[in-house]
Design an enzyme around this catalytic site. Structure first.
Site, short mmCIF file in Angstrom:
data_model
loop_
_atom_site.label_atom_id
_atom_site.label_comp_id
_atom_site.label_asym_id
_atom_site.label_seq_id
_atom_site.Cartn_x
_atom_site.Cartn_y
_atom_site.Cartn_z
N ASP A 9 0.74 -0.87 -0.19
CA ASP A 9 0.27 0.06 -0.14
C ASP A 9 0.94 1.72 0.25
O ASP A 9 2.07 1.52 0.28
CB ASP A 9 -0.89 0.21 1.08
CG ASP A 9 -1.80 1.03 1.63
OD1 ASP A 9 -2.52 1.99 -0.01
OD2 ASP A 9 -1.89 2.19 1.89
N SER A 10 0.39 2.13 -0.65
CA SER A 10 0.73 3.81 -0.30
C SER A 10 1.53 3.92 1.59
O SER A 10 2.02 4.58 1.61
CB SER A 10 0.04 4.91 -0.99
OG SER A 10 -1.35 4.90 -0.22
N CYS A 72 -3.46 -0.99 -2.07
CA CYS A 72 -4.01 0.74 -2.87
C CYS A 72 -4.93 0.35 -4.33
O CYS A 72 -4.19 0.35 -4.48
CB CYS A 72 -2.66 1.42 -2.80
SG CYS A 72 -2.88 2.43 -3.22
N GLU A 151 -6.66 11.09 8.43
CA GLU A 151 -5.54 11.11 8.86
C GLU A 151 -5.11 11.88 9.71
O GLU A 151 -4.30 11.98 10.75
CB GLU A 151 -4.38 11.39 7.88
CG GLU A 151 -4.48 9.49 6.44
CD GLU A 151 -3.46 9.61 5.60
OE1 GLU A 151 -2.04 10.64 5.61
OE2 GLU A 151 -3.07 8.09 4.97
N CYS A 183 -11.84 2.93 -1.57
CA CYS A 183 -10.56 3.71 -1.09
C CYS A 183 -9.45 3.44 -0.08
O CYS A 183 -10.97 3.22 0.94
CB CYS A 183 -10.29 5.52 -0.76
SG CYS A 183 -9.13 6.21 0.09
N HIS A 185 -8.66 4.76 2.79
CA HIS A 185 -9.34 4.85 4.26
C HIS A 185 -10.75 5.29 4.51
O HIS A 185 -11.00 5.62 6.20
CB HIS A 185 -8.79 6.54 4.13
CG HIS A 185 -7.23 6.77 4.47
ND1 HIS A 185 -6.45 5.71 3.33
CD2 HIS A 185 -6.06 7.22 4.87
CE1 HIS A 185 -4.72 5.90 3.65
NE2 HIS A 185 -5.14 6.96 4.45
N1 I24 Z 1 -5.22 7.19 10.11
C1 I24 Z 1 -4.25 6.72 9.10
N2 I24 Z 1 -3.12 7.62 9.16
C2 I24 Z 1 -2.35 8.56 9.31
C3 I24 Z 1 -4.71 8.28 11.04
C4 I24 Z 1 -2.91 8.92 10.31
N3 I24 Z 1 -3.35 9.18 11.76
C5 I24 Z 1 -4.26 9.47 12.94
N4 I24 Z 1 -5.19 8.16 12.28
N5 I24 Z 1 -1.09 9.48 9.19
O1 I24 Z 1 -4.80 5.93 7.77
C6 I24 Z 1 -0.48 9.05 8.32
C7 I24 Z 1 0.92 9.30 8.08
N6 I24 Z 1 1.68 8.61 7.68
C8 I24 Z 1 3.46 10.02 8.48
C9 I24 Z 1 4.16 8.73 8.35
O2 I24 Z 1 3.89 7.40 8.83
C10 I24 Z 1 3.02 6.65 8.48
C11 I24 Z 1 1.66 7.38 9.14
C12 I24 Z 1 -5.51 5.22 7.58
C13 I24 Z 1 -5.55 4.18 9.22
C14 I24 Z 1 -6.07 2.94 8.47
C15 I24 Z 1 -6.08 2.03 9.48
C16 I24 Z 1 -6.00 8.26 12.51
C17 I24 Z 1 -6.03 5.99 12.90
C18 I24 Z 1 -5.28 5.68 13.75
C19 I24 Z 1 -6.08 4.70 14.06
C20 I24 Z 1 -5.96 3.43 13.84
C21 I24 Z 1 -7.67 4.25 12.48
C22 I24 Z 1 -7.45 5.51 12.11
F1 I24 Z 1 -4.48 6.58 14.25
F2 I24 Z 1 -8.13 6.62 11.39
N1 DGL Z 2 -4.22 4.18 -0.76
C1 DGL Z 2 -4.57 4.72 -1.26
C2 DGL Z 2 -5.48 4.64 -1.90
O1 DGL Z 2 -6.41 3.79 -1.88
C3 DGL Z 2 -5.15 5.89 0.31
C4 DGL Z 2 -4.13 7.05 0.23
C5 DGL Z 2 -2.90 7.33 -1.34
O2 DGL Z 2 -3.36 8.29 -1.78
O3 DGL Z 2 -2.19 6.80 -1.00
O4 DGL Z 2 -6.47 4.76 -3.52
#
Ligand code: I24
Ligand code: DGL
Length: 265
Positions: A9-10, A72, A151, A183, A185
């Site tokens: 995944d990305s 992804c 995120e 997607c 997320h």
């Molecule tokens: N959820 C995602 N990405 C994040 C996040 C999150 N921060 C809090 N939560 N950060 O994706 C992405 C930033 N990067 C920076 C570089 O290192 C890796 C991360 C969705 C998660 C899919 C399981 C909220 C959060 C969480 C735990 C579970 C679910 C969730 F912290 F939405």
């Molecule tokens: N994993 C990507 C997707 O499912 C979402 C996050 C991204 O843009 O990299 O399309």
């Protein structure tokens, strides 16, 4: 066959697919790579996404995986075909599984898809759905604010619901009884999305469908894991490990998350 299944995944979003795999394939071992250093892929060019996806796939093939799951959506759109063509192992992506489930769920053949800009631009869901049922009426909508919303971690309150409603506003004009979450997320905000489009709409999560399809392929090929000891999953990220580990530990029903840094070239 006891070799692991590779998942790419990305970033961390693909962990939604891993969670479903832990549920549907509890005896399988998973090796996951998240390209967190170069995430998000949604706004990138197809050329970049193809290159990055191949790098992850090569790394996992080197580690001896028996099958590859592209978790992804954006990567599946641009790289699935070439990976399938050039790999000796089975390769699947999230798009076909989602498209198939939508065809099963819809009663009117009016299907909507929400996804990143890259996925919408590729028309991969349209093509996959049309190849299964050619007279489907498909509406696709890019929702760029929704990945950053998840995120940010602030996806519970009124602000989040307002943002989801606003992002889905263009769908108000469309006719559909089934909505594909195209997607990684979006399953996390499924309840908000359901509330915004109405309870009568069938929502299809590509993550769940992909896990089920993985199981079917393992069975069909006769390559399920037979070992009795519990699997030891391994996670790799190209970016910060502490953040990756925190998210994975928080999200997955695992006691320990074995995560390491990986460089791709
Ligand atoms: N959820 C995602 N990405 C994040 C996040 C999150 N921060 C809090 N939560 N950060 O994706 C992405 C930033 N990067 C920076 C570089 O290192 C890796 C991360 C969705 C998660 C899919 C399981 C909220 C959060 C969480 C735990 C579970 C679910 C969730 F912290 F939405
Ligand atoms: N994993 C990507 C997707 O499912 C979402 C996050 C991204 O843009 O990299 O399309």
């Amino acid at each position: 066959m006891n070799a692991p299944i590779g998942v790419i995944d990305s970033g961390v979003g693909g962990l939604t697919v891993v969670k479903e795999m832990l549920h549907y394939l509890p005896n399988e071992e998973i090796y996951y790579i998240g390209d967190t250093a170069r995430c998000p892929y949604g706004p990138r060019t197809p050329q970049e996404v193809v290159k990055f996806t191949w790098q992850m796939a090569d790394k996992l093939v080197e580690m001896g995986i028996k099958m590859l799951v592209i978790a992804c959506n954006t990567a599946t759109c641009v790289a699935l075909e070439s990976l399938q063509k050039h790999s000796k192992i089975p390769v699947i992506g999230v798009i076909n599984a989602g498209a198939q489930a939508a065809i099963k769920a819809t009663e009117t053949h009016d299907i909507a898809v929400i996804a990143t800009a890259g996925t919408v631009k590729s028309a991969a869901y349209e093509n996959a759905i049309a190849s299964l049922y050619s007279s489907s009426n498909i509406t696709s909508l890019a929702c760029p604010p929704l990945v950053p919303l998840v995120e940010s971690g602030e996806y519970m309150g009124d602000f989040a619901f307002d943002l989801v409603k606003t992002s889905l506003q263009p769908l108000k004009k469309a006719r559909f009884d089934t909505l594909i979450l195209g997607c990684t997320h979006y399953p996390i905000i499924k309840d908000l999305i359901q509330k915004a489009v109405g309870e009568q709409v069938h929502i299809v999560s590509s993550a769940t469908e992909t896990a089920k399809q993985t199981l079917e392929i393992l069975k069909f090929q006769g390559i399920e894991r037979t070992a009795k000891e519990s699997p030891h999953h391994k996670f790799f990220a190209t970016g910060s490990l502490p953040i990756f580990k925190e998210i994975a530990t928080n999200w997955l029903p695992l006691e320990q998350v074995d995560a390491a840094r990986v460089t791709l070239k």
